[in-house]
Design an enzyme around this catalytic site. Structure first.
Site, PDB file in Angstrom:
ATOM      1  N   HIS A 192       5.214  48.437  -0.383  1.00 42.18           N
ATOM      2  CA  HIS A 192       4.180  48.142   0.742  1.00 42.18           C
ATOM      3  C   HIS A 192       3.031  47.698   0.200  1.00 42.18           C
ATOM      4  CE1 HIS A 192       1.698  50.174   4.414  1.00 42.18           C
ATOM      5  NE2 HIS A 192       1.395  48.868   3.849  1.00 42.18           N
ATOM      6  N   GLU A 227      -1.775  42.824   1.947  1.00 42.35           N
ATOM      7  CA  GLU A 227      -2.129  43.759   0.746  1.00 42.35           C
ATOM      8  C   GLU A 227      -3.092  43.158  -0.139  1.00 42.35           C
ATOM      9  OE1 GLU A 227      -0.998  46.950   0.486  1.00 42.35           O
ATOM     10  OE2 GLU A 227      -0.818  46.550   2.444  1.00 42.35           O
ATOM     11  N   HIS A 248      -6.197  45.347  -0.446  1.00 39.22           N
ATOM     12  CA  HIS A 248      -6.372  46.186  -1.805  1.00 39.22           C
ATOM     13  C   HIS A 248      -6.224  45.297  -2.773  1.00 39.22           C
ATOM     14  CE1 HIS A 248      -4.985  49.617   0.662  1.00 39.22           C
ATOM     15  NE2 HIS A 248      -4.252  49.001   1.255  1.00 39.22           N
TER      16      HIS A 248
END
Length: 216
Positions: free
Chosen positions: A67, A110, A114
């Site tokens: 993920h 992502e 992040h």
């Protein structure tokens, strides 16, 4: 004009503008990483997953996928950080990671949420993500189920601990989507060694009956 001069000029501009230059993750402003391993069959059974042909098409049989690799602090985490890298991950780069993060939409999201906080460029962040995934041995009793199986959260954690020497109960957490396995989250140092993470561990699922649906 040399590449060194260009880099120097860019760094000076960043300093004047008050923006952070790209840094090695060792000096980026976070404490450790969380590697989040999603159980793809649970996602693919959701309304959102049914629209993801890259991950959930009829010819796909993904089990655990990445993920994300999330920069994390002892309390809370940074997200959507300023970066000199583009917001979009080009397909020419992302397609090399589709075996572990099986959609460009996931890779791009992502990175923006992040990866931009890791202090790394896009390729270095994705390489770090692959290295983190390669660090983990997936337990066969969970990762290769051929029929739906039921476990407790502790049993799932213990399977990972058994197969990954050095991993401790305070460095791993299971998350649930209702009563189904959603994710396994493992805490890693910036050098990708196992390390404790009290806040992540505390938020883990504690159900005594978690269904692990099989990959198709």
């Amino acid at each position: 004009m040399t590449h060194r001069f260009v880099r120097t000029l860019l760094a000076a501009c960043l300093a004047l503008c008050g923006l952070p230059a790209a840094a090695d993750d060792g000096s980026a402003r976070f404490d450790f990483y969380v590697l989040s391993l999603s159980w793809s069959p649970t996602f693919c059974a959701s309304p959102q997953g049914k629209d993801s042909k890259e991950q959930c098409g009829t010819d796909k049989t993904f089990g655990f996928i990445v993920h994300g690799l999330w920069p994390q602090n002892e309390r809370g985490y940074p997200e959507f950080c300023a970066s000199m890298e583009p917001r979009r991950v080009p397909e020419s780069l992302g397609r090399d990671y589709l075996d572990i993060m099986p959609s460009m939409g996931l890779i791009g999201h992502e990175w923006r949420k992040h990866g931009s906080c890791s202090g790394l460029g896009q390729k270095a962040y994705l390489d770090k993500t692959r290295a983190a995934f390669s660090r983990i041995r997936l337990p066969a009793d969970i990762a290769t189920v051929t029929t739906a199986q039921t476990f407790t959260a502790e049993q799932i954690e213990q399977s990972f601990i058994r197969d990954n020497p050095g991993l401790r109960p305070d460095a791993i957490a299971v998350s649930c989507e209702r009563s189904r396995l959603e994710e396994v989250r493992i805490c890693l140092s910036k050098e990708l060694s196992f390390r404790p993470c009290a806040e992540v561990d505390r938020k883990g699922c504690t159900l005594n009956r978690i269904t692990v649906p099989p990959a198709r």
